[in-house]
Write an enzyme that holds these catalytic residues in place. Structure first.
Site, short mmCIF file in Angstrom:
data_model
loop_
_atom_site.label_atom_id
_atom_site.label_comp_id
_atom_site.label_asym_id
_atom_site.label_seq_id
_atom_site.Cartn_x
_atom_site.Cartn_y
_atom_site.Cartn_z
N PRO A 52 35.33 8.64 27.40
CA PRO A 52 35.00 7.98 26.48
C PRO A 52 35.53 8.14 25.17
O PRO A 52 35.18 9.09 23.97
CB PRO A 52 33.31 8.44 25.94
CG PRO A 52 33.19 8.91 27.48
CD PRO A 52 33.93 9.20 28.10
N CYS A 53 37.01 8.15 25.37
CA CYS A 53 37.53 9.31 24.54
C CYS A 53 37.89 8.91 23.31
O CYS A 53 38.57 9.28 22.30
CB CYS A 53 39.25 8.88 25.05
SG CYS A 53 39.78 7.24 25.35
#
Length: 108
Positions: A52-53
């Site tokens: 989940p950048c």
DNA sequence: CCGTTGACCAGGC
DNA sequence: GGCCTGGCCAACG
């Protein structure tokens, strides 16, 4: 295997709880590397589902200008979906910053 | 192998 | 609060 550095970065990013955000500086500090390397790793991010950048932002709360999965607008939408609010300047409010940091889970 | 670039951050003006 | 400079490390050409 090489690229263990990236694996570590991805792992840390995955540790970020939903509804919270972290900063490049925090990750870089934990891994004892420079923020630039963290940004590079996330740019080479394999998949958003895996990492989940979008939960990683600047120290100021500004979103990433070169978000690979669509851009700042998409990243903002993602965070909003997580229940995060933004300031009028389009930056994440400090209260959503994950202050627990990764040190808490890594240190014994 | 050397020069440039990059999803950064801190300090100074 | 905004803009510029320096530094730091890894990957690319």
């Amino acid at each position: 295997m090489s690229a263990e550095l990236y694996e570590a970065i991805y792992t840390l990013v995955r540790q970020i709880p939903r509804g919270n955000v972290s900063t490049y500086g925090a990750i870089s500090k934990v891994l004892a590397i420079n923020p630039r390397v963290v940004g590079y790793a996330l740019h080479r991010n394999p998949s958003a589902e895996k990492t989940p950048c979008h939960r990683v932002v600047f120290k100021d709360g500004q979103l990433s200008p070169g978000y690979v999965f669509g851009g700042e607008d998409v990243q903002r939408a993602q965070l909003k979906k997580e229940g995060i609010c933004f300031s009028k300047k389009g930056k994440v409010i400090d209260k959503y910053f994950w202050e627990n940091t990764f040190n808490d889970g890594i240190l014994s």
